[in-house]
Scaffold this motif. Structure first.
Motif, PDB file in Angstrom:
ATOM      1  N   ASP A 107      61.272  -1.577 144.875  1.00  0.00           N
ATOM      2  CA  ASP A 107      61.240  -2.046 143.401  1.00  0.00           C
ATOM      3  C   ASP A 107      59.666  -1.731 142.905  1.00  0.00           C
ATOM      4  O   ASP A 107      59.403  -1.529 141.715  1.00  0.00           O
ATOM      5  CB  ASP A 107      61.492  -3.478 143.298  1.00  0.00           C
ATOM      6  N   THR A 108      58.823  -1.728 143.840  1.00  0.00           N
ATOM      7  CA  THR A 108      57.353  -1.399 143.403  1.00  0.00           C
ATOM      8  C   THR A 108      56.871  -0.052 143.773  1.00  0.00           C
ATOM      9  O   THR A 108      56.909   0.444 145.137  1.00  0.00           O
ATOM     10  CB  THR A 108      56.455  -2.652 144.085  1.00  0.00           C
ATOM     11  N   PRO A 109      56.175   0.668 142.832  1.00  0.00           N
ATOM     12  CA  PRO A 109      55.804   2.159 143.130  1.00  0.00           C
ATOM     13  C   PRO A 109      54.797   2.117 144.283  1.00  0.00           C
ATOM     14  O   PRO A 109      53.692   1.341 144.259  1.00  0.00           O
ATOM     15  CB  PRO A 109      55.243   2.639 142.029  1.00  0.00           C
ATOM     16  N   ASN A 110      54.985   2.758 145.405  1.00  0.00           N
ATOM     17  CA  ASN A 110      54.035   2.642 146.752  1.00  0.00           C
ATOM     18  C   ASN A 110      54.116   4.132 147.320  1.00  0.00           C
ATOM     19  O   ASN A 110      55.072   4.425 147.910  1.00  0.00           O
ATOM     20  CB  ASN A 110      54.437   1.446 147.600  1.00  0.00           C
ATOM     21  N   PHE A 111      52.982   4.777 147.042  1.00  0.00           N
ATOM     22  CA  PHE A 111      52.830   6.212 147.890  1.00  0.00           C
ATOM     23  C   PHE A 111      53.284   6.227 149.408  1.00  0.00           C
ATOM     24  O   PHE A 111      54.001   7.081 149.729  1.00  0.00           O
ATOM     25  CB  PHE A 111      51.571   6.835 147.551  1.00  0.00           C
ATOM     26  N   LYS A 112      52.776   5.302 150.181  1.00  0.00           N
ATOM     27  CA  LYS A 112      53.069   5.241 151.438  1.00  0.00           C
ATOM     28  C   LYS A 112      54.469   5.141 152.061  1.00  0.00           C
ATOM     29  O   LYS A 112      55.107   5.632 152.752  1.00  0.00           O
ATOM     30  CB  LYS A 112      52.060   4.170 152.341  1.00  0.00           C
ATOM     31  N   ARG A 113      55.106   3.971 151.379  1.00  0.00           N
ATOM     32  CA  ARG A 113      56.512   3.806 151.441  1.00  0.00           C
ATOM     33  C   ARG A 113      57.359   4.936 150.949  1.00  0.00           C
ATOM     34  O   ARG A 113      58.188   5.283 151.914  1.00  0.00           O
ATOM     35  CB  ARG A 113      56.748   2.609 150.751  1.00  0.00           C
ATOM     36  N   TYR A 114      57.205   5.502 149.723  1.00  0.00           N
ATOM     37  CA  TYR A 114      57.848   6.810 149.392  1.00  0.00           C
ATOM     38  C   TYR A 114      57.782   7.666 150.282  1.00  0.00           C
ATOM     39  O   TYR A 114      58.718   8.504 150.573  1.00  0.00           O
ATOM     40  CB  TYR A 114      57.169   7.251 147.920  1.00  0.00           C
ATOM     41  N   ALA A 161      56.849  16.338 149.882  1.00  0.00           N
ATOM     42  CA  ALA A 161      57.134  14.894 150.028  1.00  0.00           C
ATOM     43  C   ALA A 161      55.912  14.077 149.163  1.00  0.00           C
ATOM     44  O   ALA A 161      56.266  13.167 148.616  1.00  0.00           O
ATOM     45  CB  ALA A 161      57.926  14.273 151.312  1.00  0.00           C
ATOM     46  N   ALA A 162      54.976  14.496 150.113  1.00  0.00           N
ATOM     47  CA  ALA A 162      53.807  13.794 149.449  1.00  0.00           C
ATOM     48  C   ALA A 162      53.482  14.067 148.169  1.00  0.00           C
ATOM     49  O   ALA A 162      52.684  13.236 147.431  1.00  0.00           O
ATOM     50  CB  ALA A 162      52.605  14.166 150.312  1.00  0.00           C
ATOM     51  N   ALA A 163      53.495  15.228 147.586  1.00  0.00           N
ATOM     52  CA  ALA A 163      53.259  15.535 146.105  1.00  0.00           C
ATOM     53  C   ALA A 163      54.361  14.912 145.394  1.00  0.00           C
ATOM     54  O   ALA A 163      53.886  14.440 144.214  1.00  0.00           O
ATOM     55  CB  ALA A 163      53.394  17.182 146.165  1.00  0.00           C
ATOM     56  N   ALA A 164      55.423  15.005 145.688  1.00  0.00           N
ATOM     57  CA  ALA A 164      56.581  14.008 144.942  1.00  0.00           C
ATOM     58  C   ALA A 164      56.203  12.556 144.830  1.00  0.00           C
ATOM     59  O   ALA A 164      56.214  12.085 143.713  1.00  0.00           O
ATOM     60  CB  ALA A 164      57.886  14.383 145.554  1.00  0.00           C
ATOM     61  N   ALA A 165      55.831  12.053 145.982  1.00  0.00           N
ATOM     62  CA  ALA A 165      55.618  10.768 146.050  1.00  0.00           C
ATOM     63  C   ALA A 165      54.366  10.205 145.059  1.00  0.00           C
ATOM     64  O   ALA A 165      54.298   9.333 144.411  1.00  0.00           O
ATOM     65  CB  ALA A 165      55.187  10.274 147.369  1.00  0.00           C
ATOM     66  N   PHE A 166      53.352  11.078 145.348  1.00  0.00           N
ATOM     67  CA  PHE A 166      52.070  10.927 144.312  1.00  0.00           C
ATOM     68  C   PHE A 166      52.553  11.094 142.827  1.00  0.00           C
ATOM     69  O   PHE A 166      52.134   9.919 142.194  1.00  0.00           O
ATOM     70  CB  PHE A 166      51.262  11.891 144.628  1.00  0.00           C
ATOM     71  N   VAL A 167      53.196  11.974 142.279  1.00  0.00           N
ATOM     72  CA  VAL A 167      53.641  11.870 140.895  1.00  0.00           C
ATOM     73  C   VAL A 167      54.511  10.768 140.555  1.00  0.00           C
ATOM     74  O   VAL A 167      54.526  10.354 139.523  1.00  0.00           O
ATOM     75  CB  VAL A 167      54.389  13.292 140.767  1.00  0.00           C
TER      76      VAL A 167
END
Length: 179
Positions: A107-114, A161-167
């Motif tokens: 539920d919380t935006p989190n780069f590492k989790r994503y 995947a990292a780029a998408a997670a960042f955005v």
């Protein structure tokens, strides 16, 4: 829970479908595999990060129907031949892989989790689909299929995947973007 989809959710879904169509064309072939390197995986991941699992499944299914019907939305050609050809397993695996990513994102935006969920769940599910279709339709071994469908893509898929997670973290942190 209300099953109606609001204007904001429909707009997000439509934008994701359009993004799929555009990013599929940001691609290039590899000489030793029927698969292509494409920016579409960034858009698929982004959709999973900003939509719920049902919406993610729906928008991917709509994209596959459009391409299967012959609309020029797939990398390297469209039509049923593309869906049921050597790389078709990737397309069908997306219907499982990206809703799973959406369901596990939290539920919380989190780069590492994503990023972690994408790398340990979504990418393997997608690769299994590609391996299966290549093995069946090209009559090749598991090792040959893995060499063609997985190994050359891992570094780039992790970066995408990292780029998408960042955005997605940026988008999902915006109050006006949330449901």
């Amino acid at each position: 829970m209300d099953s109606k989809i609001g204007t904001r959710e429909l707009s997000k879904m439509a934008l994701c479908a359009a993004l799929f169509c555009v990013t599929a064309y940001l691609s290039f072939p590899l000489p030793f595999t029927p698969g292509m390197v494409t920016a579409l995986t960034i858009a698929l991941s982004l959709a999973a990060y900003i939509l719920n699992p049902k919406q993610t499944f729906t928008v991917i299914l709509i994209y596959l129907i459009m391409g299967g019907a012959g609309l020029p939305v797939f990398a390297g050609g469209s039509g049923l031949g593309k869906l049921f050809g050597p790389v078709g397993g990737f397309y069908f695996a997306w219907l499982i892989a990206y809703p799973v990513l959406s369901a596990l994102k939290g539920d919380t935006p989190n780069f590492k989790r994503y990023l972690l969920i994408n790398v340990v769940a979504t990418m393997p599910i997608t690769y299994v689909g590609g391996i299966i279709s290549m093995m069946l339709l090209m009559d090749i071994s598991f090792l040959q299929a893995a060499t063609m469908a997985v190994l050359p893509y891992i570094p780039g898929d992790i970066m995408k995947a990292a780029a998408a997670a960042f955005v997605a973290v940026k988008l999902n942190s915006m109050p006006r973007f949330q449901n």
